[in-house]
Design a protein around this motif. Structure first.
Motif, mmCIF file in Angstrom:
data_model
loop_
_atom_site.group_PDB
_atom_site.id
_atom_site.type_symbol
_atom_site.label_atom_id
_atom_site.label_comp_id
_atom_site.label_asym_id
_atom_site.label_seq_id
_atom_site.Cartn_x
_atom_site.Cartn_y
_atom_site.Cartn_z
ATOM 1 N N LEU A 24 -57.752 29.217 22.171
ATOM 2 C CA LEU A 24 -57.929 27.871 21.616
ATOM 3 C C LEU A 24 -56.588 27.220 21.295
ATOM 4 O O LEU A 24 -56.361 26.045 21.611
ATOM 5 N N GLN A 25 -55.702 27.988 20.648
ATOM 6 C CA GLN A 25 -54.409 27.442 20.274
ATOM 7 C C GLN A 25 -53.575 27.109 21.512
ATOM 8 O O GLN A 25 -52.986 26.032 21.601
ATOM 9 N N ALA A 26 -53.533 28.011 22.483
ATOM 10 C CA ALA A 26 -52.751 27.774 23.699
ATOM 11 C C ALA A 26 -53.290 26.564 24.456
ATOM 12 O O ALA A 26 -52.517 25.726 24.933
ATOM 13 N N GLY A 27 -54.603 26.462 24.569
ATOM 14 C CA GLY A 27 -55.196 25.323 25.277
ATOM 15 C C GLY A 27 -54.868 23.999 24.613
ATOM 16 O O GLY A 27 -54.488 23.023 25.286
ATOM 17 N N ALA A 28 -54.987 23.949 23.297
ATOM 18 C CA ALA A 28 -54.695 22.711 22.564
ATOM 19 C C ALA A 28 -53.212 22.349 22.662
ATOM 20 O O ALA A 28 -52.862 21.187 22.887
ATOM 21 N N HIS A 123 -44.097 16.208 35.857
ATOM 22 C CA HIS A 123 -45.327 16.868 35.404
ATOM 23 C C HIS A 123 -45.353 18.332 35.840
ATOM 24 O O HIS A 123 -45.659 19.216 35.037
ATOM 25 N N VAL A 124 -45.010 18.588 37.090
ATOM 26 C CA VAL A 124 -45.021 19.978 37.561
ATOM 27 C C VAL A 124 -43.977 20.799 36.811
ATOM 28 O O VAL A 124 -44.203 21.977 36.507
ATOM 29 N N GLU A 125 -42.863 20.193 36.455
ATOM 30 C CA GLU A 125 -41.848 20.899 35.664
ATOM 31 C C GLU A 125 -42.389 21.217 34.269
ATOM 32 O O GLU A 125 -42.146 22.300 33.734
ATOM 33 N N ALA A 126 -43.140 20.289 33.686
ATOM 34 C CA ALA A 126 -43.755 20.543 32.373
ATOM 35 C C ALA A 126 -44.777 21.672 32.458
ATOM 36 O O ALA A 126 -44.842 22.528 31.571
ATOM 37 N N VAL A 127 -45.566 21.688 33.521
ATOM 38 C CA VAL A 127 -46.551 22.765 33.711
ATOM 39 C C VAL A 127 -45.840 24.094 33.912
ATOM 40 O O VAL A 127 -46.192 25.110 33.301
ATOM 41 N N ARG A 128 -44.816 24.096 34.768
ATOM 42 C CA ARG A 128 -44.064 25.340 35.005
ATOM 43 C C ARG A 128 -43.443 25.870 33.710
ATOM 44 O O ARG A 128 -43.548 27.047 33.403
ATOM 45 N N GLY A 129 -42.774 24.982 32.980
ATOM 46 C CA GLY A 129 -42.097 25.415 31.762
ATOM 47 C C GLY A 129 -43.046 25.912 30.689
ATOM 48 O O GLY A 129 -42.730 26.844 29.951
ATOM 49 N N ALA A 130 -44.200 25.301 30.604
ATOM 50 C CA ALA A 130 -45.159 25.673 29.563
ATOM 51 C C ALA A 130 -46.003 26.879 29.944
ATOM 52 O O ALA A 130 -46.471 27.601 29.061
ATOM 53 N N LEU A 131 -46.195 27.114 31.233
ATOM 54 C CA LEU A 131 -47.142 28.154 31.640
ATOM 55 C C LEU A 131 -46.542 29.150 32.623
ATOM 56 O O LEU A 131 -46.298 30.302 32.280
ATOM 57 N N PHE A 132 -46.277 28.727 33.841
ATOM 58 C CA PHE A 132 -45.957 29.675 34.901
ATOM 59 C C PHE A 132 -44.624 30.380 34.727
ATOM 60 O O PHE A 132 -44.501 31.556 35.079
ATOM 61 N N ASP A 133 -43.625 29.713 34.177
ATOM 62 C CA ASP A 133 -42.330 30.369 33.961
ATOM 63 C C ASP A 133 -42.413 31.447 32.885
ATOM 64 O O ASP A 133 -41.522 32.293 32.791
ATOM 65 N N ARG A 134 -43.471 31.434 32.098
ATOM 66 C CA ARG A 134 -43.626 32.403 31.009
ATOM 67 C C ARG A 134 -44.430 33.634 31.435
ATOM 68 O O ARG A 134 -44.562 34.579 30.658
#
Length: 166
Positions: A24-28, A123-134
């Motif tokens: 829940l926290q990660a999604g929000a 946008h893709v950089e924001a997605v990568r930084g928040a999710l996939f790079d981790r």
């Protein structure tokens, strides 16, 4: 805590509760992060960006409003409001559906497509930084598998295809 019977709820275990709260926290936090990035870069919320992406991927950049609402997982009234705002920006236009007078098509304009082209790299950089790079490659695979299983189990029994699961 009980494991549950026919008369009693199946309460979450401590591990399940921690996982649920983390989800829940990660999604929000992720949704808020992407909303802020898109508001800053394009003046639109993440939901609107998603609608533009659906239209960009559709044949001839057009889709019936009912199909767009189903794909985006939003109500028809929320979609109608969003499309009205996107029309005001000049990014989408509506037309009557030639095969069904009651139906309407949402059509991505050239200006809307240009906004996507301009906004997509950030946008893709924001997605990568928040999710996939981790995540490790194995974690990305696991997350994808988990999300597909969840989506399949929650999909209404309409016989609708799940194009994002391919």
């Amino acid at each position: 805590m009980s494991t549950g019977t026919d008369d009693e709820p199946r309460w979450l275990s401590d591990d399940e509760q921690r996982t649920w709260q983390a989800y829940l926290q990660a999604g929000a936090l992720l949704e808020d992060h992407l909303d802020r990035q898109l508001q800053r870069d394009a003046g639109m919320p993440h939901t609107y960006y998603g609608l533009l992406v659906w239209l960009a991927r559709a044949p001839r950049r057009r889709m019936r409003m009912t199909e767009l609402a189903q794909n985006a997982k939003i109500t028809r009234s929320r979609l109608s409001h969003a499309v009205a705002r996107l029309e005001k920006s000049g990014w989408v236009r509506r037309e009557s559906c030639p095969s069904d007078r009651r139906g309407q098509l949402a059509i991505l304009t050239d200006a809307g497509y240009a906004v996507l082209e301009e906004t997509a790299p950030g946008h893709v950089e924001a997605v990568r930084g928040a999710l996939f790079d981790r995540l490790s490659p194995e974690q990305v695979q696991q997350l994808g598998d988990i999300c597909r299983i969840m989506a399949e189990g929650l999909q209404p029994e309409t016989g609708a295809d799940l194009p994002w699961l391919r």
